[in-house]
Design an enzyme around this catalytic site. Sequence first.
Site, PDB file in Angstrom:
ATOM      1  N   ASN A  41       0.713  -0.743   0.183  1.00  0.00           N
ATOM      2  CA  ASN A  41       0.090  -0.313   0.381  1.00  0.00           C
ATOM      3  C   ASN A  41       0.601   1.535  -0.055  1.00  0.00           C
ATOM      4  OD1 ASN A  41       0.605  -0.877   2.924  1.00  0.00           O
ATOM      5  ND2 ASN A  41      -1.083   0.495   3.446  1.00  0.00           N
ATOM      6  N   ILE A  42       0.402   2.517  -0.498  1.00  0.00           N
ATOM      7  CA  ILE A  42       0.635   3.331  -0.473  1.00  0.00           C
ATOM      8  C   ILE A  42       0.227   4.827  -0.468  1.00  0.00           C
ATOM      9  CG2 ILE A  42       2.318   5.340  -2.495  1.00  0.00           C
ATOM     10  CD1 ILE A  42       2.539   3.003  -3.944  1.00  0.00           C
ATOM     11  N   GLU A  43       0.507   5.140   0.544  1.00  0.00           N
ATOM     12  CA  GLU A  43      -0.593   6.280   0.969  1.00  0.00           C
ATOM     13  C   GLU A  43      -0.436   7.723   0.782  1.00  0.00           C
ATOM     14  OE1 GLU A  43      -1.976   4.126   5.416  1.00  0.00           O
ATOM     15  OE2 GLU A  43      -0.630   6.081   5.848  1.00  0.00           O
ATOM     16  N   GLU A  54      -3.356  -4.983  -2.789  1.00  0.00           N
ATOM     17  CA  GLU A  54      -3.308  -5.665  -4.035  1.00  0.00           C
ATOM     18  C   GLU A  54      -4.096  -5.044  -5.673  1.00  0.00           C
ATOM     19  OE1 GLU A  54      -5.823  -6.268  -0.653  1.00  0.00           O
ATOM     20  OE2 GLU A  54      -5.232  -4.621  -1.028  1.00  0.00           O
ATOM     21  N   CYS A  85     -10.579  -5.083   0.575  1.00  0.00           N
ATOM     22  CA  CYS A  85     -11.242  -4.115   0.831  1.00  0.00           C
ATOM     23  C   CYS A  85     -12.319  -4.426  -0.479  1.00  0.00           C
ATOM     24  CB  CYS A  85     -10.900  -2.794   0.356  1.00  0.00           C
ATOM     25  SG  CYS A  85     -10.314  -1.300  -0.707  1.00  0.00           S
TER      26      CYS A  85
END
Length: 137
Positions: A41-43, A54, A85
């Site tokens: 994940n890359i916020e 994903e 999600c």
Amino acid sequence: MTDTLVERARDALDTAYVPYSEYRVGAAIRTTDGTVFTGSNIENANYSNSLHAEEVALASAVTDGHRTFDRLAVTSGARDGVTPCGMCRQTLAEFCDDDLRVVCDEGDGTTSEYTLGELLPSTIGPETLEAAKRSGE
């Protein structure tokens, strides 16, 4: 004993960029020819522009020309059995059949396993849009 695909997802945790939530997620997706792609994940400060692990893994595979997949592993730094999600499930459904195996890391060698169809029944797919066109909606 830890599943190899889960191990690849765990390795992807190292590249997560999570300065806001500090909740690292890693994913590994396997193509039907056995090639594995990973993502983390890359916020982003506004959250809505954040990329999910994903999606990153799937995008890497699709960019490399792959369109068929048979297994996905997802993990988090918390090893809490995180599942994709709803948004990721819908994105996966664009390229994967309902029988895609989704393995969720619970830690200590324990996993939960689902099919994409179990996680996202009655998905919106190309056939949904075609049916709407035919009916004039």
